[in-house]
Design a protein around this motif. Structure first.
Motif, short mmCIF file in Angstrom:
data_model
loop_
_atom_site.label_atom_id
_atom_site.label_comp_id
_atom_site.label_asym_id
_atom_site.label_seq_id
_atom_site.Cartn_x
_atom_site.Cartn_y
_atom_site.Cartn_z
N HIS A 191 0.81 -1.22 0.00
CA HIS A 191 0.00 0.00 0.00
C HIS A 191 0.84 1.27 0.00
O HIS A 191 0.67 2.14 -0.83
N SER A 192 1.78 1.39 0.91
CA SER A 192 2.56 2.62 1.01
C SER A 192 3.99 2.45 0.50
O SER A 192 4.79 3.37 0.62
N LEU A 204 7.69 9.19 1.45
CA LEU A 204 7.76 9.14 2.91
C LEU A 204 7.22 10.43 3.48
O LEU A 204 7.39 11.50 2.90
N ARG A 205 6.57 10.36 4.62
CA ARG A 205 6.11 11.57 5.31
C ARG A 205 7.30 12.23 5.97
O ARG A 205 8.07 11.58 6.68
N CYS A 228 5.10 12.38 15.30
CA CYS A 228 4.59 11.51 14.24
C CYS A 228 3.57 12.27 13.41
O CYS A 228 2.60 12.81 13.95
N HIS A 238 1.38 11.07 11.41
CA HIS A 238 0.13 10.33 11.26
C HIS A 238 -0.81 10.51 12.44
O HIS A 238 -2.00 10.73 12.26
N ARG A 293 11.52 3.81 10.88
CA ARG A 293 10.18 3.24 11.08
C ARG A 293 9.67 3.75 12.41
O ARG A 293 10.30 3.59 13.45
N CYS A 294 8.53 4.40 12.38
CA CYS A 294 7.97 5.06 13.55
C CYS A 294 7.46 4.05 14.57
O CYS A 294 6.75 3.10 14.23
N CYS A 326 3.31 4.66 14.88
CA CYS A 326 2.34 4.24 13.88
C CYS A 326 2.82 3.09 13.00
O CYS A 326 2.02 2.49 12.28
N GLU A 365 4.77 3.25 10.37
CA GLU A 365 5.09 3.68 9.01
C GLU A 365 6.51 4.23 8.96
O GLU A 365 7.09 4.60 9.98
N HIS A 408 9.12 7.16 8.10
CA HIS A 408 9.13 8.62 8.03
C HIS A 408 10.52 9.09 7.61
O HIS A 408 11.51 8.41 7.88
#
Length: 81
Positions: A17-18, A23-24, A40, A42, A66-67, A70, A72, A74
């Motif tokens: 999916h991501s 990346l955020r 974060c 998100h 990797r956060c 969440c 994900e 970043h």
């Protein structure tokens, strides 16, 4: 063990999916003792990275992480760098 090409049919599409998206980006700050803190993007939680191995990877102007809040990936930017 089977070849990786045989295993692709067993991976659910939601895993990707991501993977192809950007990346955020979030700003991080160095804390006393070598820790790194960021918010974060998100869920707006403050995250403090105290692990020495992870902190050593974050000594660049931009670094991927990797956060813990969440799960994900970043892109952390260092303020002042």
């Amino acid at each position: 063990m089977t070849a990786p090409s045989n295993s692709w049919s067993r991976i659910h599409p939601s895993v990707f999916h991501s993977a192809a998206g950007p990346l955020r980006v979030t700003e991080s700050a160095l804390r006393p003792g070598g820790a790194v803190r960021y918010r974060c993007p998100h869920n707006d939680s403050l995250v403090l990275v105290t692990d020495e191995a992870a902190s050593a990877e974050l000594d660049r102007p931009t670094a991927r992480l990797r956060c813990a809040a969440c799960g994900e990936m970043h892109l952390l930017t260092q303020e002042g760098m």
